[in-house]
Design a protein around this motif. Sequence first.
Motif, PDB file in Angstrom:
ATOM      1  N   ALA A 252     -20.757  -5.935 -27.566  1.00  0.00           N
ATOM      2  CA  ALA A 252     -21.085  -4.513 -27.417  1.00  0.00           C
ATOM      3  C   ALA A 252     -22.530  -4.369 -26.950  1.00  0.00           C
ATOM      4  O   ALA A 252     -23.416  -5.113 -27.407  1.00  0.00           O
ATOM      5  CB  ALA A 252     -20.907  -3.794 -28.752  1.00  0.00           C
ATOM      6  N   PRO A 253     -22.820  -3.443 -26.024  1.00  0.00           N
ATOM      7  CA  PRO A 253     -24.196  -3.225 -25.564  1.00  0.00           C
ATOM      8  C   PRO A 253     -25.134  -2.933 -26.739  1.00  0.00           C
ATOM      9  O   PRO A 253     -24.812  -2.121 -27.616  1.00  0.00           O
ATOM     10  CB  PRO A 253     -24.071  -2.019 -24.632  1.00  0.00           C
ATOM     11  N   LEU A 254     -26.280  -3.581 -26.763  1.00  0.00           N
ATOM     12  CA  LEU A 254     -27.213  -3.433 -27.882  1.00  0.00           C
ATOM     13  C   LEU A 254     -27.698  -2.002 -28.020  1.00  0.00           C
ATOM     14  O   LEU A 254     -27.870  -1.501 -29.137  1.00  0.00           O
ATOM     15  CB  LEU A 254     -28.405  -4.377 -27.684  1.00  0.00           C
ATOM     16  N   LEU A 255     -27.936  -1.325 -26.901  1.00  0.00           N
ATOM     17  CA  LEU A 255     -28.511   0.016 -26.953  1.00  0.00           C
ATOM     18  C   LEU A 255     -27.452   1.097 -27.093  1.00  0.00           C
ATOM     19  O   LEU A 255     -27.737   2.289 -26.956  1.00  0.00           O
ATOM     20  CB  LEU A 255     -29.361   0.263 -25.704  1.00  0.00           C
ATOM     21  N   GLU A 256     -26.220   0.696 -27.358  1.00  0.00           N
ATOM     22  CA  GLU A 256     -25.163   1.643 -27.676  1.00  0.00           C
ATOM     23  C   GLU A 256     -24.646   1.339 -29.073  1.00  0.00           C
ATOM     24  O   GLU A 256     -24.874   0.258 -29.617  1.00  0.00           O
ATOM     25  CB  GLU A 256     -24.007   1.538 -26.661  1.00  0.00           C
ATOM     26  N   GLU A 257     -23.953   2.288 -29.650  1.00  0.00           N
ATOM     27  CA  GLU A 257     -23.435   2.084 -31.009  1.00  0.00           C
ATOM     28  C   GLU A 257     -22.359   1.001 -30.993  1.00  0.00           C
ATOM     29  O   GLU A 257     -21.477   0.988 -30.138  1.00  0.00           O
ATOM     30  CB  GLU A 257     -22.850   3.398 -31.538  1.00  0.00           C
ATOM     31  N   ALA A 258     -22.476   0.083 -31.936  1.00  0.00           N
ATOM     32  CA  ALA A 258     -21.507  -1.007 -32.024  1.00  0.00           C
ATOM     33  C   ALA A 258     -20.152  -0.459 -32.449  1.00  0.00           C
ATOM     34  O   ALA A 258     -20.072   0.544 -33.178  1.00  0.00           O
ATOM     35  CB  ALA A 258     -21.975  -2.059 -33.026  1.00  0.00           C
ATOM     36  N   PRO A 259     -19.067  -1.068 -31.989  1.00  0.00           N
ATOM     37  CA  PRO A 259     -17.729  -0.627 -32.403  1.00  0.00           C
ATOM     38  C   PRO A 259     -17.613  -0.613 -33.930  1.00  0.00           C
ATOM     39  O   PRO A 259     -18.037  -1.554 -34.607  1.00  0.00           O
ATOM     40  CB  PRO A 259     -16.810  -1.677 -31.787  1.00  0.00           C
ATOM     41  N   TYR A 260     -17.079   0.456 -34.444  1.00  0.00           N
ATOM     42  CA  TYR A 260     -16.959   0.594 -35.897  1.00  0.00           C
ATOM     43  C   TYR A 260     -15.765  -0.200 -36.395  1.00  0.00           C
ATOM     44  O   TYR A 260     -14.654  -0.052 -35.879  1.00  0.00           O
ATOM     45  CB  TYR A 260     -16.809   2.070 -36.273  1.00  0.00           C
TER      46      TYR A 260
END
Length: 329
Positions: free
Chosen positions: A248-256
Amino acid sequence: MTTNSPIRAHPHSMAELCDEGKRLYASALRTGRIGRAEAEAAPCLMEFALLDPDPDDADWLRPVPPTSVLAQRLRPLEREIQERRALAVELTDVFEPFMAISAQDRPSVHAITVLEGVTRINAAIGIATAECKSEILTVQPGGGRSEAILTEAVKRSQGIIERGITMRTLYQHTARHSQGTIAYAEYMRQGKVEVRTLEELIERLMIFDRTVAFIPARDDRQIALELRHPGLVEYLAKVFEQLWQRAAPLLEEAPYDPPTDGITGVQRSIARLLVEGHVDEAIARRLGMNVRTCRAHIAKIAAALGSGSRAQLGYLIAQSGILDQDRSK
């Protein structure tokens, strides 16, 4: 008791002729001779054959001309130089056919090179970075980086950004709690740089232009392997691509990842590694966290499953079904 043999009062080489010897030899050259008794103050003059007995008077010595002395001393040196030159020519003749072979258009580097010591490892990586033309792939397990490491990384990355090189880096999810790592990722966004995270990663990996790769050969990272075999490098690049697709992109929220029976996604990963028989230190290293945090998660898993011992915990994890979600992914 007296002796006719001279006393060597100050041994030295001719190239380090003593001050007294220099003075007496100069005096003998100016006057044409020197008294034997006076010359006893510098026995080196007789030892180095700078003075000869006067055939007309045993109490006097005559200076040997400096040109004769110099020629006599240089003769063996010149002979040695000539012999060494001849040896150099012979060695060149022997190896010239081999140099012709190595100069042909064929790979001149080893498929695998062992790099020992941090200095040599960093030097090899520095060369690969400088020679890189298009793409760098890196895997950096272990969570967030220290300020010093990130500062150095920014300095190295500036040249990469300016040269328009594409760079993709994989960190672990634990890096998301490091403000320094996030700031580094924000800075790198100005170039062709992407940073993603995964919960669990393989060991450290660096690939340059898909032609050379670096991997650690020991846990303390004091020894690394430089790989240039096309098959090995391509295989590692494919491993990277598989990890990249899942990250997952670091600067986006990680998949929950919703909890299952009170067990979070991170704790499920720890539980899986526990069942596989890994010790706390190995689990912490694999998931990029410190041992204390890892043990805190293990304690929560044990509490959630009602385990009273470490041995019972492994059995309860296997029976609880909390790992079934991982298998279905």
